[in-house]
Design a protein around this motif. Sequence first.
Motif, PDB file in Angstrom:
ATOM      1  N   GLY A  18       0.822  -1.197   0.000  1.00 19.70           N
ATOM      2  CA  GLY A  18       0.000   0.000   0.000  1.00 19.70           C
ATOM      3  C   GLY A  18       0.857   1.249   0.000  1.00 19.70           C
ATOM      4  O   GLY A  18       2.083   1.172   0.193  1.00 19.70           O
ATOM      5  N   PRO A  19       0.259   2.404  -0.223  1.00 19.20           N
ATOM      6  CA  PRO A  19       1.028   3.657  -0.277  1.00 19.20           C
ATOM      7  C   PRO A  19       1.870   3.890   0.976  1.00 19.20           C
ATOM      8  O   PRO A  19       2.956   4.488   0.886  1.00 19.20           O
ATOM      9  N   ASP A  20       1.415   3.422   2.128  1.00 18.89           N
ATOM     10  CA  ASP A  20       2.174   3.616   3.356  1.00 18.89           C
ATOM     11  C   ASP A  20       3.463   2.807   3.394  1.00 18.89           C
ATOM     12  O   ASP A  20       4.308   3.020   4.273  1.00 18.89           O
ATOM     13  N   ASP A  21       3.634   1.890   2.469  1.00 23.92           N
ATOM     14  CA  ASP A  21       4.869   1.107   2.388  1.00 23.92           C
ATOM     15  C   ASP A  21       5.937   1.803   1.551  1.00 23.92           C
ATOM     16  O   ASP A  21       7.059   1.313   1.448  1.00 23.92           O
ATOM     17  N   THR A  22       5.586   2.930   0.959  1.00 22.75           N
ATOM     18  CA  THR A  22       6.560   3.693   0.172  1.00 22.75           C
ATOM     19  C   THR A  22       7.677   4.203   1.069  1.00 22.75           C
ATOM     20  O   THR A  22       7.421   4.883   2.072  1.00 22.75           O
ATOM     21  N   ALA A  23       8.904   3.837   0.745  1.00 28.87           N
ATOM     22  CA  ALA A  23      10.054   4.216   1.560  1.00 28.87           C
ATOM     23  C   ALA A  23      11.325   3.712   0.903  1.00 28.87           C
ATOM     24  O   ALA A  23      11.283   2.928  -0.053  1.00 28.87           O
TER      25      ALA A  23
END
Length: 120
Positions: A87-92
Amino acid sequence: QVQLVESGGGLVQPGGSLKLSCEAPGDILDGYAIGWFRQAPGSGREGVSCISGSDDYTFYMDSVKGRFTMSRDNDKRTAHLQMDSLGPDDTADYYCAAQYKGSCRPWEFWGQGTQVAVSS
């Protein structure tokens, strides 16, 4: 000195999967604890998962439990982080770390990181 090299990052759509790899060229990671960390833009580094040097302990942060899985190749040269249902929150930026005979802290060796972007 152990050099760690991450690979496998990239751009993926929400719900997709990526498999990150952490390799130590010229070395064998047998007996090394391996950790995966991530740092999103504007945020601090957080521990995602780790496996102890003896493979008898694993840790996953709550938000990735059931979605991310760590593994090692049989030749002990490469460790992986399989990431599903992204999900977008995994962007890193994702980093691997290693410590000989470690128990998931502290960490002596670090890679340079690989970027993961989750976006439609």
